[in-house]
Design an enzyme around this catalytic site. Sequence first.
Site, PDB file in Angstrom:
ATOM      1  N   ARG A  55       0.862  -1.190   0.000  1.00 38.67           N
ATOM      2  CA  ARG A  55       0.000   0.000   0.000  1.00 38.67           C
ATOM      3  C   ARG A  55       0.893   1.234   0.000  1.00 38.67           C
ATOM      4  O   ARG A  55       1.981   1.232   0.604  1.00 38.67           O
ATOM      5  CB  ARG A  55      -0.901   0.041   1.240  1.00 38.67           C
ATOM      6  CG  ARG A  55      -2.079  -0.915   1.219  1.00 38.67           C
ATOM      7  CD  ARG A  55      -3.155  -0.533   0.195  1.00 38.67           C
ATOM      8  NE  ARG A  55      -4.312  -1.412   0.255  1.00 38.67           N
ATOM      9  CZ  ARG A  55      -4.463  -2.538  -0.441  1.00 38.67           C
ATOM     10  NH1 ARG A  55      -3.514  -2.929  -1.280  1.00 38.67           N
ATOM     11  NH2 ARG A  55      -5.562  -3.266  -0.328  1.00 38.67           N
ATOM     12  N   GLU A  82      -4.698   7.235  -4.611  1.00 35.40           N
ATOM     13  CA  GLU A  82      -5.007   6.582  -5.886  1.00 35.40           C
ATOM     14  C   GLU A  82      -6.382   7.019  -6.354  1.00 35.40           C
ATOM     15  O   GLU A  82      -7.258   7.233  -5.521  1.00 35.40           O
ATOM     16  CB  GLU A  82      -4.950   5.061  -5.728  1.00 35.40           C
ATOM     17  CG  GLU A  82      -3.535   4.585  -5.423  1.00 35.40           C
ATOM     18  CD  GLU A  82      -3.431   3.078  -5.178  1.00 35.40           C
ATOM     19  OE1 GLU A  82      -4.444   2.380  -5.302  1.00 35.40           O
ATOM     20  OE2 GLU A  82      -2.332   2.617  -4.847  1.00 35.40           O
ATOM     21  N   HIS A  95      -2.006  -0.142  -9.482  1.00 29.38           N
ATOM     22  CA  HIS A  95      -2.574  -1.095  -8.520  1.00 29.38           C
ATOM     23  C   HIS A  95      -3.165  -2.320  -9.227  1.00 29.38           C
ATOM     24  O   HIS A  95      -4.363  -2.611  -9.097  1.00 29.38           O
ATOM     25  CB  HIS A  95      -3.626  -0.409  -7.646  1.00 29.38           C
ATOM     26  CG  HIS A  95      -3.796  -1.061  -6.313  1.00 29.38           C
ATOM     27  ND1 HIS A  95      -3.976  -0.352  -5.156  1.00 29.38           N
ATOM     28  CD2 HIS A  95      -3.804  -2.367  -5.939  1.00 29.38           C
ATOM     29  CE1 HIS A  95      -4.101  -1.194  -4.137  1.00 29.38           C
ATOM     30  NE2 HIS A  95      -3.989  -2.424  -4.594  1.00 29.38           N
TER      31      HIS A  95
END
Length: 320
Positions: free
Chosen positions: A238, A267, A286
């Site tokens: 993360r 994000e 991601h």
Amino acid sequence: MRPKIYITRKLPDAVVTRLTEVCEVRMWEKEEEPVPRDVLEKEILDVDGLFCLLTETIDEHLLTLGTNLKIISNMAVGYNNIDIAAATEQKIMVTNTPGVLTETTADLTFALLMATARRMVEASDYLRAGSLKTWSPMQLTGQDIYGATLGIIGLGRIGEALAKRARGFDMNLYYHNRSRKPEVEKQLGIQYVEKEKLLRESDFVCVLTPYTKETENYIGAAELALMKPTAVLINTARGGIVNEEALYQALKGGQIWGAGLDVFEKEPVQTDHPLLSLPNVVALPHIGSASKNTRLKMALLAAENLIQGLQGNTPKNIVN
Ligand code: NAP
């Protein structure tokens, strides 16, 4: 009466069909756009269950609105987008999707390690831009992977799967966790070391811990300063675990050699993000678990967790 649920993004038909067998389903129908906050705040008012993604911030305020809410099923293994303490306080179950994405995420992590070490994206861009004049001895040279030392911070499910891949490349393996795993050490030939030693001696440092208060800024300026100037940092966990400003400075100043990042603090990452301006960064949106099979498995597992919770059972993947 059938329980009511809200799904925060368009899901594959097979998953919606399964949920519809048991529940009254409402869904945000767009695939490429997250549900606006005001819509979510309305939809949550009368539902018994929520099927959500890591793009939704499930905070205390939202949980307070959901007075009928019994369960939140997150389609991800990480659940840092949910206020777990507030959910627990309100007796709302929270579930995640561990296991089914382990191998796929380990594949991507190793691919990102290789792409960064061997400058694959930069080399491809160079070729496509028409910059290539001739082959030359030191052109686009990178770092070797075979025989190098890989330090894994967070040797959990994905960390172990990554270590298995790295063994195939004759890598020397270090890890750091809060607790040791003697069985895994024997099985994988991986050595437990303190964080400082891992950072000082690894050629590749991969971050694979969950994002918690404890791991926030786990890699900052002080940690980056310990790393080799030839080292590569890979983060597929993360964004907030690595301090982005410190990483930018370390990469720009040549304190470390490169970084492969699948995750960012905020994000979707914006194209003017400073890290995206650096040639020694390979940046991805991601996609750790993004294989067709795995995403479907994650969605089906999240659906089963939701159904179990709504039928009064303890779901398999409850986290609180
Ligand atoms: P996991 O099995 O729970 O492994 C996490 C590991 O981190 C554990 O071994 C844990 O060991 C260690 N850890 C936790 N806190 C730590 C700390 N403060 N310091 C050092 N080590 C610590 O989880 P997983 O399934 O491997 O997934 C790991 C993370 O990857 C997820 O939480 C998620 O955020 C991320 N992820 C990203 C993607 C993607 O698409 N990029 C996909 C899947 C997962 P100890 O408890 O002994 O410390």
